[in-house]
Design an enzyme around this catalytic site. Structure first.
Site, PDB file in Angstrom:
ATOM      1  N   ASP A 129      -0.872  -3.812  -3.544  1.00 11.52           N
ATOM      2  CA  ASP A 129      -1.717  -2.641  -3.263  1.00 11.52           C
ATOM      3  C   ASP A 129      -3.184  -2.957  -3.528  1.00 11.52           C
ATOM      4  O   ASP A 129      -3.506  -3.979  -4.132  1.00 11.52           O
ATOM      5  CB  ASP A 129      -1.270  -1.428  -4.079  1.00 11.52           C
ATOM      6  CG  ASP A 129      -1.361  -0.136  -3.257  1.00 11.52           C
ATOM      7  OD1 ASP A 129      -2.362   0.035  -2.528  1.00 11.52           O
ATOM      8  OD2 ASP A 129      -0.432   0.695  -3.347  1.00 11.52           O
ATOM      9  N   GLU A 177       0.812  -1.225   0.000  1.00 13.25           N
ATOM     10  CA  GLU A 177       0.000   0.000   0.000  1.00 13.25           C
ATOM     11  C   GLU A 177       0.843   1.273   0.000  1.00 13.25           C
ATOM     12  O   GLU A 177       0.578   2.209   0.749  1.00 13.25           O
ATOM     13  CB  GLU A 177      -0.982  -0.007   1.179  1.00 13.25           C
ATOM     14  CG  GLU A 177      -1.862  -1.253   1.171  1.00 13.25           C
ATOM     15  CD  GLU A 177      -2.915  -1.271   2.270  1.00 13.25           C
ATOM     16  OE1 GLU A 177      -2.899  -0.390   3.142  1.00 13.25           O
ATOM     17  OE2 GLU A 177      -3.757  -2.179   2.245  1.00 13.25           O
ATOM     18  N   GLU A 230      -5.256 -10.916  -1.926  1.00 16.09           N
ATOM     19  CA  GLU A 230      -6.169 -10.793  -0.776  1.00 16.09           C
ATOM     20  C   GLU A 230      -7.620 -10.803  -1.237  1.00 16.09           C
ATOM     21  O   GLU A 230      -8.446 -10.026  -0.734  1.00 16.09           O
ATOM     22  CB  GLU A 230      -5.887  -9.483  -0.015  1.00 16.09           C
ATOM     23  CG  GLU A 230      -4.453  -9.350   0.442  1.00 16.09           C
ATOM     24  CD  GLU A 230      -4.183  -8.066   1.213  1.00 16.09           C
ATOM     25  OE1 GLU A 230      -5.138  -7.412   1.660  1.00 16.09           O
ATOM     26  OE2 GLU A 230      -2.996  -7.721   1.374  1.00 16.09           O
TER      27      GLU A 230
HETATM   28  C1  XIL Z   1      -6.197  -6.902   7.759  1.00 17.66           C
HETATM   29  C2  XIL Z   1      -6.447  -8.080   8.678  1.00 17.66           C
HETATM   30  O1  XIL Z   1      -7.175  -9.059   7.983  1.00 17.66           O
HETATM   31  C3  XIL Z   1      -7.200  -7.623   9.896  1.00 17.66           C
HETATM   32  O2  XIL Z   1      -7.336  -8.696  10.819  1.00 17.66           O
HETATM   33  C4  XIL Z   1      -6.442  -6.482  10.574  1.00 17.66           C
HETATM   34  O3  XIL Z   1      -7.205  -5.984  11.645  1.00 17.66           O
HETATM   35  C5  XIL Z   1      -6.207  -5.363   9.578  1.00 17.66           C
HETATM   36  O4  XIL Z   1      -5.530  -5.882   8.461  1.00 17.66           O
HETATM   37  N1  XIL Z   1      -4.843  -5.033   3.236  1.00 17.66           N
HETATM   38  C6  XIL Z   1      -3.805  -5.761   3.721  1.00 17.66           C
HETATM   39  C7  XIL Z   1      -4.020  -6.704   4.834  1.00 17.66           C
HETATM   40  O5  XIL Z   1      -2.718  -5.720   3.127  1.00 17.66           O
HETATM   41  O6  XIL Z   1      -2.875  -6.838   5.633  1.00 17.66           O
HETATM   42  C8  XIL Z   1      -5.181  -6.293   5.693  1.00 17.66           C
HETATM   43  O7  XIL Z   1      -5.408  -7.293   6.676  1.00 17.66           O
HETATM   44  C9  XIL Z   1      -6.395  -6.063   4.831  1.00 17.66           C
HETATM   45  C10 XIL Z   1      -6.153  -4.958   3.841  1.00 17.66           C
END
Ligand code: XIL
Length: 787
Positions: A393, A339, A457
């Site tokens: 990202d 990010e 993700e």
């Molecule tokens: C999230 C987790 O899933 C949560 O448990 C935590 O509270 C916040 O982070 N982008 C990312 C991840 O790169 O690391 C994030 O994960 C979600 C958004």
């Protein structure tokens, strides 16, 4: 019910709705369940239900969901008046149950919400007042039985001495309740069953076997306790996934909470679990502005001061080399930088909560301040030269500015020899957006740089945005989601075959652990992954693994009211309508597709299909399938029709149709005489409809077909798989006149020749008659022009 109680109920209920321990779950678990309550009113008695407030209860046979009777709840004078059933002694604190019920209303508004709630009372000495948990809600349509369903855990208050369930409409103060809120309603088939312990389905295909030929399929794990053999989630992971990402425990705050103190227990456990079970690991994440301890950015001698560039670079190097070095050869991919882009596509700085760029800046003096990213990749590469390094990202698939920002950054990093192997697309998307082709083109733009794409993700929220309120996870939502997962993974497979996409990870394995239950709205239950809260395969899983196991999702398109002229060219009125793409390919790889529009009047359905077809052949045709009485029968009944029209087809009897050549294909106009079960078509009604575009590429055979709804291509035999056409309000179109009015604060005389249109349908707010600036050859005297 006394007055004080009523007043308290009104004050407490909205709060209880927010705080309830409810887990909505529409999909039934396959696990066996013991009944706690089962009332169907078939014996003609109210079966222990009692009136709530002023309501009256009557068992009736005029309406029923199953069997011959249901319970009519009438005489309601407040929203909370309804039917109540005492369950004291049966729903003990801590008990986990599944509730389901059917509700119907036949008078009043077109739609009304009916809710199933729980009231809990406490011993007089406890000092606690009654609590109200809203368990499930159904947005019911008049005249149609609606299902209420949810999982519920009785809160573990040991001083609870009464518990009951009840039906009501959403709470409003008495002076705001409309007659529509106080309608009578029917309830039937109310059942409560004990939830069986979780167990995964062993008899379904392993997800990874379907995807192994294309890419490793992974899941994020959080918390790491799920990896214990005693936890059934670990069975789910082992069965279906080939790659693991740590949801949280490899982030800097977890691995190095204070300077020099590394905590490995959880990360070691995850890597060990993956190795034992033949999975690869995606390391997540080394450099991020979030979930990183404050000490990184402060002066060790004086926490009131920021760290210097040199201090921060040294910490970056130590962190990365220690972490990557520890797992050298054991972690296949590292999300090195996470990010780093701002919303506008530049590098994230203080405005986006990141200190990295501002402190390290342009250390090598090349004019760019991306040095912290460059150094991070170099340190990671030195620590494990075989690990593939990823820049990760969000919104790359939906925001052009972020995508362009990523392209510029990666180009520059590559030109400088920085070892960037792939771009990670987080892909936190929703059931409704972005479009599949948009996502494909974003990935291809990255792949064109010569780096791989990884989906890191993936999750698919059932909500379009953060302002949507919590809603029950209905079968329709799940099927819509399944359809999208099917299309998405179809695209992923194609991009993998092209050599662009190399891994796909879901951010969570089942609905019971999704981070989206608390993001972007805390406590709003979501349902993005492939398995439900009982760890059972959702339609989304089947959408990827075997779509033939799913009922076909019914898309809906809107027909405007109007009577287009069928003539030498499509009537201008068609331009007032949004086209619907007919482009799901069911046969062949490329070929003709179309845009469809529909209109209706009392006696006809009109169809315009604008077909893009670059080859002409004798078997070219456009087919229209209609289920006029909308009974969705799985076999053709006398009302169901199939029409084949097109340059290569004959004009079907009984309808009016014209086919005209267009620069890029042909257009089909058709007027199909219709009445619904003998009656005229009516606004708000629905018909079943589908289209198929067959393309003969010049050799007398149909080489490709594209459809609108039924991707299983059973249109000719099974009307239950058509989509819906919703009969809407009138189409309006106005002529724009030709001219170049001067925009200078004076009203150009030209405008007096322009038509004026007026809109009278308010979509939001209150009607305020005001004149808007007149532009673009139309005079618009109001704000919304309904189409
Ligand atoms: C999230 C987790 O899933 C949560 O448990 C935590 O509270 C916040 O982070 N982008 C990312 C991840 O790169 O690391 C994030 O994960 C979600 C958004």
């Amino acid at each position: 019910m006394n007055k004080i109680w009523q007043t308290l109920a009104r004050m407490i209920l909205p709060l209880a709705l927010l705080l309830s321990t409810v887990v909505p779950l529409s999909q039934a678990s396959a696990a066996a369940r013991d009944p706690v309550l089962s009332t169907d009113f078939e014996d003609g008695t109210v079966q222990g239900w009692t009136p709530r407030g002023s309501a009256s209860l009557t068992v009736v046979t005029s309406e029923k969901h199953g069997g011959a009777s249901s319970l009519l709840v009438g005489g309601r004078q407040a929203t909370w008046h309804g039917a109540s059933r005492d369950l004291t002694g049966r729903l003990d604190p801590g008990r986990k149950v599944h509730m389901s019920a059917w509700v119907l209303f036949t008078d009043g508004p077109g739609e009304q919400t009916i809710a199933l709630s729980v009231q809990r009372g406490f011993a007089p000495g406890s000092g606690k007042s009654d609590k109200y948990d809203n368990v499930a809600q159904a947005q019911a349509a008049k005249g149609v039985w609606a299902k209420l369903e949810a999982d519920y855990t009785v809160p573990a208050d040991t001083d609870m001495n009464r518990i009951s369930i009840y039906f009501e409409t959403p709470w409003k103060p008495d002076n705001q309740a409309t007659p529509g809120d106080l309608i009578p309603f029917y309830i039937d088939d109310v059942t409560i069953t004990e939830n069986a312990p979780l167990e995964i389905q062993h008899d379904i295909p392993d997800l990874h076997t379907v995807l192994d030929p294309y890419f490793p399929i992974g899941a994020a794990v959080d918390p790491v306790d799920l990896l214990n053999d005693s936890d059934v989630h670990s069975d789910l992971l082992k069965k279906h996934f080939k790659s693991l990402t740590a949801g949280n425990i490899m982030k800097p705050d977890a691995l190095q909470p204070s300077e020099g103190t590394f905590v490995w227990t959880n990360a070691d456990k995850l890597v060990q679990f993956a190795e034992t079970n033949g999975m690869l690991v995606r390391g997540h994440t080394l450099v991020w502005h979030s979930q990183i301890p404050a000490w990184f950015f402060t002066d060790p001698a004086d926490p009131g001061k920021p760290a210097t560039r040199e201090q921060l670079i040294a910490r970056l190097e130590t962190h990365i080399k220690t972490v990557v070095g520890r797992y050298k050869g054991r972690i296949a991919y590292w999300d090195v930088a996470n990010e780093v882009l701002s919303e506008s596509g530049g590098l994230r700085g203080a405005e986006g909560g990141s200190k990295w760029k501002d402190i390290i800046g342009d250390a090598d003096g090349d004019g760019f301040d991306s040095d912290y990213i460059e150094l991070a990749f170099q340190f990671a590469h030195e620590a494990d030269p075989d690990a593939k390094l990823v820049i990760n990202d969000y919104n790359l698939e939906s925001s052009m500015s972020k995508l362009n920002g990523m392209v510029t950054l990666v180009q520059r990093l590559l030109a400088k020899g920085i070892p960037v192997h792939a771009v990670g697309f987080q892909m936190h998307i929703s059931n409704s957006a972005p479009g599949i082709e948009q996502m494909r083109s974003a990935m291809e733009k990255i792949a064109a740089l010569g780096v791989k794409v990884q989906v890191t993700e993936l999750d698919m929220s059932i909500y379009a945005n953060s302002s949507e309120a919590e809603k029950p996870v209905t079968e329709d939502i799940l099927l819509e989601q399944a359809k999208r997962y099917r299309e998405l993974f179809g695209m992923f497979k194609e991009e993998a075959q092209k050599g662009y996409l190399e891994s796909v990870t879901l951010w969570g394995m089942a609905d019971d652990g999704t981070w989206l239950d608390n993001f972007p709205v805390k406590g709003r239950k979501d349902a993005p992954p492939l398995f439900d809260r009982a760890l059972q395969a959702k339609p989304a899983y089947w959408g990827i693994v075997d779509p033939s196991k799913l009922p076909v999702y019914r898309n809906a398109m809107r027909a405007a009211r109007g009577t287009p002229v069928i003539g030498a060219a499509p009537d201008k009125i068609w331009q007032a309508m949004k086209p619907t793409p007919v482009d799901q390919r069911v046969n062949g790889r490329t070929g003709a597709a179309a845009e469809a529009r529909t209109m209706w009047d009392e006696g006809h359905l009109y169809v315009l299909l604008q077909v893009k077809d670059s080859t002409r052949g004798s078997k070219d045709s456009a087919e229209i399938f209609i289920d006029p009485n909308y009974d969705k029968s799985a076999v053709y009944l006398p009302d169901d029709r199939q029409y084949t029209i097109g340059p290569g087809g004959s004009v079907p009897a009984g309808i009016q149709s014209v086919v005209t050549e267009t620069p890029d294909g042909y257009a089909v106009q058709a007027a199909i005489p219709l009445n619904k079960a003998g009656a005229a078509l009516e606004a708000g009604g629905r018909l079943g409809i589908d289209f198929r575009i067959n393309d003969d590429q010049g050799d007398g055979v149909v080489a490709s077909s594209a459809v609108w709804n039924d991707y299983t291509n059973h249109q000719s035999t099974d009307p239950s798989r058509f989509g819906d056409v919703v009969l809407g309000s009138a189409a309006k179109i106005t002529d724009a006149i030709y001219g170049s009015p001067v925009i200078d604060g004076e009203v150009d005389g030209l405008w007096n020749r322009a038509q004026s249109i007026r809109t009278e349908v308010w979509v939001q707010g209150l009607p305020v008659r005001r004149r808007l600036p007149r532009r673009h050859g139309m005079r618009i005297t109001c704000t919304s022009w309904p189409m």
